[in-house]
Motif scaffolding. Structure first.
Motif, PDB file in Angstrom:
ATOM      1  N   MET A 155      33.562 -27.020 -49.891  1.00  0.00           N
ATOM      2  CA  MET A 155      34.004 -26.493 -48.595  1.00  0.00           C
ATOM      3  C   MET A 155      33.463 -27.391 -47.477  1.00  0.00           C
ATOM      4  O   MET A 155      32.285 -27.761 -47.487  1.00  0.00           O
ATOM      5  CB  MET A 155      33.525 -25.053 -48.422  1.00  0.00           C
ATOM      6  N   ILE A 156      34.306 -27.734 -46.524  1.00  0.00           N
ATOM      7  CA  ILE A 156      33.907 -28.578 -45.409  1.00  0.00           C
ATOM      8  C   ILE A 156      32.972 -27.797 -44.487  1.00  0.00           C
ATOM      9  O   ILE A 156      33.214 -26.631 -44.170  1.00  0.00           O
ATOM     10  CB  ILE A 156      35.137 -29.043 -44.607  1.00  0.00           C
ATOM     11  N   ASN A 157      31.904 -28.453 -44.056  1.00  0.00           N
ATOM     12  CA  ASN A 157      30.983 -27.853 -43.090  1.00  0.00           C
ATOM     13  C   ASN A 157      31.580 -28.044 -41.696  1.00  0.00           C
ATOM     14  O   ASN A 157      31.303 -29.034 -41.007  1.00  0.00           O
ATOM     15  CB  ASN A 157      29.601 -28.504 -43.195  1.00  0.00           C
ATOM     16  N   PHE A 158      32.398 -27.095 -41.261  1.00  0.00           N
ATOM     17  CA  PHE A 158      33.105 -27.238 -39.987  1.00  0.00           C
ATOM     18  C   PHE A 158      32.167 -27.128 -38.792  1.00  0.00           C
ATOM     19  O   PHE A 158      32.413 -27.736 -37.755  1.00  0.00           O
ATOM     20  CB  PHE A 158      34.229 -26.201 -39.884  1.00  0.00           C
ATOM     21  N   ASP A 159      31.079 -26.348 -38.929  1.00  0.00           N
ATOM     22  CA  ASP A 159      30.115 -26.264 -37.825  1.00  0.00           C
ATOM     23  C   ASP A 159      29.505 -27.636 -37.563  1.00  0.00           C
ATOM     24  O   ASP A 159      29.369 -28.059 -36.402  1.00  0.00           O
ATOM     25  CB  ASP A 159      29.011 -25.256 -38.164  1.00  0.00           C
ATOM     26  N   LYS A 160      29.152 -28.329 -38.610  1.00  0.00           N
ATOM     27  CA  LYS A 160      28.584 -29.676 -38.472  1.00  0.00           C
ATOM     28  C   LYS A 160      29.604 -30.641 -37.883  1.00  0.00           C
ATOM     29  O   LYS A 160      29.284 -31.453 -37.007  1.00  0.00           O
ATOM     30  CB  LYS A 160      28.118 -30.174 -39.842  1.00  0.00           C
ATOM     31  N   LEU A 161      30.843 -30.528 -38.340  1.00  0.00           N
ATOM     32  CA  LEU A 161      31.915 -31.409 -37.854  1.00  0.00           C
ATOM     33  C   LEU A 161      32.161 -31.197 -36.361  1.00  0.00           C
ATOM     34  O   LEU A 161      32.170 -32.164 -35.573  1.00  0.00           O
ATOM     35  CB  LEU A 161      33.194 -31.121 -38.640  1.00  0.00           C
ATOM     36  N   ASN A 162      32.370 -29.950 -35.954  1.00  0.00           N
ATOM     37  CA  ASN A 162      32.673 -29.673 -34.552  1.00  0.00           C
ATOM     38  C   ASN A 162      31.504 -30.034 -33.640  1.00  0.00           C
ATOM     39  O   ASN A 162      31.698 -30.558 -32.540  1.00  0.00           O
ATOM     40  CB  ASN A 162      33.050 -28.199 -34.380  1.00  0.00           C
ATOM     41  N   HIS A 163      30.288 -29.751 -34.091  1.00  0.00           N
ATOM     42  CA  HIS A 163      29.110 -30.094 -33.290  1.00  0.00           C
ATOM     43  C   HIS A 163      28.998 -31.604 -33.107  1.00  0.00           C
ATOM     44  O   HIS A 163      28.690 -32.083 -32.001  1.00  0.00           O
ATOM     45  CB  HIS A 163      27.841 -29.550 -33.957  1.00  0.00           C
ATOM     46  N   TYR A 164      29.223 -32.340 -34.156  1.00  0.00           N
ATOM     47  CA  TYR A 164      29.097 -33.803 -34.077  1.00  0.00           C
ATOM     48  C   TYR A 164      30.092 -34.391 -33.081  1.00  0.00           C
ATOM     49  O   TYR A 164      29.727 -35.213 -32.228  1.00  0.00           O
ATOM     50  CB  TYR A 164      29.323 -34.408 -35.462  1.00  0.00           C
ATOM     51  N   ILE A 165      31.346 -33.960 -33.170  1.00  0.00           N
ATOM     52  CA  ILE A 165      32.369 -34.507 -32.277  1.00  0.00           C
ATOM     53  C   ILE A 165      32.118 -34.079 -30.834  1.00  0.00           C
ATOM     54  O   ILE A 165      32.192 -34.898 -29.909  1.00  0.00           O
ATOM     55  CB  ILE A 165      33.770 -34.061 -32.743  1.00  0.00           C
ATOM     56  N   LYS A 166      31.757 -32.812 -30.616  1.00  0.00           N
ATOM     57  CA  LYS A 166      31.626 -32.288 -29.258  1.00  0.00           C
ATOM     58  C   LYS A 166      30.331 -32.701 -28.573  1.00  0.00           C
ATOM     59  O   LYS A 166      30.286 -32.820 -27.339  1.00  0.00           O
ATOM     60  CB  LYS A 166      31.713 -30.760 -29.279  1.00  0.00           C
ATOM     61  N   ASN A 167      29.269 -32.930 -29.334  1.00  0.00           N
ATOM     62  CA  ASN A 167      27.966 -33.138 -28.710  1.00  0.00           C
ATOM     63  C   ASN A 167      27.380 -34.525 -28.924  1.00  0.00           C
ATOM     64  O   ASN A 167      26.532 -34.953 -28.130  1.00  0.00           O
ATOM     65  CB  ASN A 167      26.970 -32.093 -29.233  1.00  0.00           C
ATOM     66  N   GLU A 168      27.815 -35.228 -29.957  1.00  0.00           N
ATOM     67  CA  GLU A 168      27.242 -36.545 -30.217  1.00  0.00           C
ATOM     68  C   GLU A 168      28.216 -37.685 -29.918  1.00  0.00           C
ATOM     69  O   GLU A 168      27.787 -38.787 -29.569  1.00  0.00           O
ATOM     70  CB  GLU A 168      26.755 -36.628 -31.662  1.00  0.00           C
ATOM     71  N   LEU A 169      29.513 -37.438 -30.059  1.00  0.00           N
ATOM     72  CA  LEU A 169      30.493 -38.498 -29.789  1.00  0.00           C
ATOM     73  C   LEU A 169      31.087 -38.369 -28.394  1.00  0.00           C
ATOM     74  O   LEU A 169      31.195 -39.358 -27.669  1.00  0.00           O
ATOM     75  CB  LEU A 169      31.611 -38.473 -30.833  1.00  0.00           C
ATOM     76  N   PHE A 170      31.492 -37.157 -28.026  1.00  0.00           N
ATOM     77  CA  PHE A 170      32.195 -36.945 -26.758  1.00  0.00           C
ATOM     78  C   PHE A 170      31.515 -35.805 -26.010  1.00  0.00           C
ATOM     79  O   PHE A 170      31.949 -34.650 -26.087  1.00  0.00           O
ATOM     80  CB  PHE A 170      33.666 -36.617 -27.004  1.00  0.00           C
ATOM     81  N   ALA A 171      30.452 -36.135 -25.325  1.00  0.00           N
ATOM     82  CA  ALA A 171      29.640 -35.105 -24.674  1.00  0.00           C
ATOM     83  C   ALA A 171      30.200 -34.729 -23.312  1.00  0.00           C
ATOM     84  O   ALA A 171      29.581 -34.913 -22.277  1.00  0.00           O
ATOM     85  CB  ALA A 171      28.205 -35.587 -24.543  1.00  0.00           C
ATOM     86  N   TYR A 172      31.422 -34.215 -23.299  1.00  0.00           N
ATOM     87  CA  TYR A 172      31.993 -33.672 -22.077  1.00  0.00           C
ATOM     88  C   TYR A 172      32.620 -32.321 -22.397  1.00  0.00           C
ATOM     89  O   TYR A 172      32.768 -31.953 -23.565  1.00  0.00           O
ATOM     90  CB  TYR A 172      33.017 -34.631 -21.442  1.00  0.00           C
ATOM     91  N   ASP A 173      32.959 -31.593 -21.377  1.00  0.00           N
ATOM     92  CA  ASP A 173      33.457 -30.228 -21.575  1.00  0.00           C
ATOM     93  C   ASP A 173      34.736 -30.214 -22.413  1.00  0.00           C
ATOM     94  O   ASP A 173      35.582 -31.099 -22.313  1.00  0.00           O
ATOM     95  CB  ASP A 173      33.732 -29.563 -20.227  1.00  0.00           C
ATOM     96  N   SER A 174      34.876 -29.168 -23.209  1.00  0.00           N
ATOM     97  CA  SER A 174      36.071 -28.994 -24.032  1.00  0.00           C
ATOM     98  C   SER A 174      37.294 -28.817 -23.137  1.00  0.00           C
ATOM     99  O   SER A 174      37.175 -28.367 -21.995  1.00  0.00           O
ATOM    100  CB  SER A 174      35.906 -27.768 -24.936  1.00  0.00           C
ATOM    101  N   PRO A 175      38.501 -29.093 -23.623  1.00  0.00           N
ATOM    102  CA  PRO A 175      38.737 -29.591 -24.977  1.00  0.00           C
ATOM    103  C   PRO A 175      38.475 -31.088 -25.116  1.00  0.00           C
ATOM    104  O   PRO A 175      38.634 -31.835 -24.163  1.00  0.00           O
ATOM    105  CB  PRO A 175      40.223 -29.291 -25.196  1.00  0.00           C
ATOM    106  N   ILE A 176      38.086 -31.477 -26.310  1.00  0.00           N
ATOM    107  CA  ILE A 176      37.917 -32.890 -26.634  1.00  0.00           C
ATOM    108  C   ILE A 176      39.294 -33.417 -27.027  1.00  0.00           C
ATOM    109  O   ILE A 176      39.845 -33.032 -28.058  1.00  0.00           O
ATOM    110  CB  ILE A 176      36.913 -33.091 -27.784  1.00  0.00           C
ATOM    111  N   LEU A 177      39.861 -34.284 -26.200  1.00  0.00           N
ATOM    112  CA  LEU A 177      41.243 -34.717 -26.378  1.00  0.00           C
ATOM    113  C   LEU A 177      41.377 -35.760 -27.476  1.00  0.00           C
ATOM    114  O   LEU A 177      40.420 -36.447 -27.825  1.00  0.00           O
ATOM    115  CB  LEU A 177      41.776 -35.289 -25.056  1.00  0.00           C
ATOM    116  N   LEU A 178      42.592 -35.874 -27.998  1.00  0.00           N
ATOM    117  CA  LEU A 178      42.854 -36.920 -28.985  1.00  0.00           C
ATOM    118  C   LEU A 178      42.624 -38.303 -28.403  1.00  0.00           C
ATOM    119  O   LEU A 178      42.003 -39.156 -29.018  1.00  0.00           O
ATOM    120  CB  LEU A 178      44.302 -36.817 -29.495  1.00  0.00           C
ATOM    121  N   HIS A 179      43.168 -38.533 -27.215  1.00  0.00           N
ATOM    122  CA  HIS A 179      42.997 -39.841 -26.584  1.00  0.00           C
ATOM    123  C   HIS A 179      43.241 -39.701 -25.096  1.00  0.00           C
ATOM    124  O   HIS A 179      44.300 -39.266 -24.677  1.00  0.00           O
ATOM    125  CB  HIS A 179      43.965 -40.867 -27.179  1.00  0.00           C
TER     126      HIS A 179
END
Length: 386
Positions: free
Chosen positions: A1-25
């Protein structure tokens, strides 16, 4: 099972640290965009005649390493003109891939032609040379005008491969096959500015190539496209028919054929010029992001799609490969629900109602990819997110 909490946290807080939504491009305007727009307004030339259009064309032809570039209002229109120039006409057929954005097939339809769908390779996501040659060998007969489809009796007037998400297909092999069968090659490089196959830039292998500068592309002119070619006659004709077919004259208006108002406005070109000055830096940032994704998804046991062999990709739109459609759908649901924009690969073109009756070969690779590929946020980090 994919760890979705880890995935979403990584993208939202470590790669793109700006307010949601995190856009495709999302676009980045951190250079001379505002100044060039002001210069353009001050010049009073804001439509399809102006120095920025010329400058943008020169920047693109020099970067790609090709002789001619013609600025067009968008990538779809550039494809339309490119196909018309190589002889795609009413009641002919065009070979393309089912994995593409709908603009590819729409442009074929604008010429009153029909697409024929040939499968892709799993590693490149683009048109398969082996499947292309097999289709031409088994389903066509050669004539003076080029290959004719044995089933429909229609002439196949062009081949249009697309470099999916910026990853080059095996375009050199495709070009050799097209030459063997006397088949014009229009290269859809809409997504692959900054991508190379065996050291040669995409868009420069065919009779004509096109690039797109839509708002979500690696550089943007707020829209816009570019037709690129080494054929001077095609370039001259392209500029003529995209400028309403007007005979040049200091003051008289005389138009010699039905043509198009497809030239890129000077305002858009001003944005494009400023973006081109930053392209090298954008590409560097995109590769750093792709490397981070690759390392992260290894820990989740998910395959991140890397550049194919012999290729240097721009990593315009990153993607992962899930185990099956069920896992894909769980991935899409969890990420989007948590403010991380992801999307599946496009619906296959042969499954859209307007193209559902078009001829296809065996599309097993395309169908396999449709069940598994998901695009993930791929924006260039801004100073705020670094």
């Amino acid at each position: 099972m994919i760890n979705f909490d880890k995935l979403n946290h990584y993208i939202k807080n470590e790669l793109f640290a700006y307010d949601s939504p995190i856009l495709l491009h999302r676009p980045v305007f951190s250079g001379n965009e505002k100044q060039y727009l002001i210069d353009c307004i001050d010049s009073n030339f804001v439509s399809s005649v102006g120095q920025k259009v010329v400058d943008f064309e020169n920047q693109i032809l020099e970067y790609i390493g090709i002789d001619h570039a013609v600025a067009i209002v968008n990538g779809t229109s550039a494809l339309h003109i490119a196909m018309q120039l190589v002889g795609v006409t009413h009641n002919t057929e065009v070979i393309t891939q089912p994995v593409t954005f709908v603009a590819t097939c729409n442009a074929i339809s604008y010429c009153n032609a029909s697409p024929v769908f040939v499968d892709v390779d799993k590693d490149t996501l683009g048109l398969s040379p082996e499947k292309l040659e097999s289709f031409l060998k088994d389903n066509t007969k050669q004539t003076r005008e080029g290959p004719v489809n044995k089933i429909s009796g229609k002439r196949i007037s062009a081949c249009v491969p697309m470099h999916t998400f910026g990853h080059p297909c095996r375009i050199e092999e495709i070009a050799d096959i097209c030459k063997k069968y006397n088949l014009p090659l229009v290269e859809d490089a809409a997504e692959s500015l900054g991508s190379y196959y065996k050291g040669k830039h995409t868009g420069s292998f065919g009779d004509i190539g096109i690039v797109s500068f839509n708002g979500n592309k690696i550089i943007t002119a707020g829209g816009g496209g570019m037709l690129v070619t080494n054929n001077q006659d095609l370039a001259v004709k392209a500029k003529h028919i995209t400028t309403t077919g007007k005979i040049p004259h200091p003051y008289e208006y005389y138009h010699e054929e039905v043509a198009y108002n497809y030239r890129l406005p000077n305002l858009n070109a001003a944005l494009g010029c400023a973006q081109m000055e930053q392209l090298t830096g954008f590409l560097k940032e995109k590769r750093i992001l792709a490397d981070k994704y690759n390392d992260f998804f290894q820990d989740l046991d998910i395959q991140f799609i890397r550049e194919p062999e012999s290729c240097h990709s721009n990593y315009w739109l990153n993607a992962v490969l899930l185990a099956n459609r069920e896992e894909r759908d769980l991935f899409l649901e969890s990420t989007n629900k948590n403010g991380v924009m992801t999307r599946p690969i496009w619906a296959l073109m042969n499954k859209l109602p307007m193209f559902s009756k078009c001829q296809t070969g065996d599309l097993s690779n395309a169908e396999w990819l449709e069940d598994r590929v998901v695009n993930i946020p791929s924006s260039i980090p801004t100073p705020k997110t670094k």
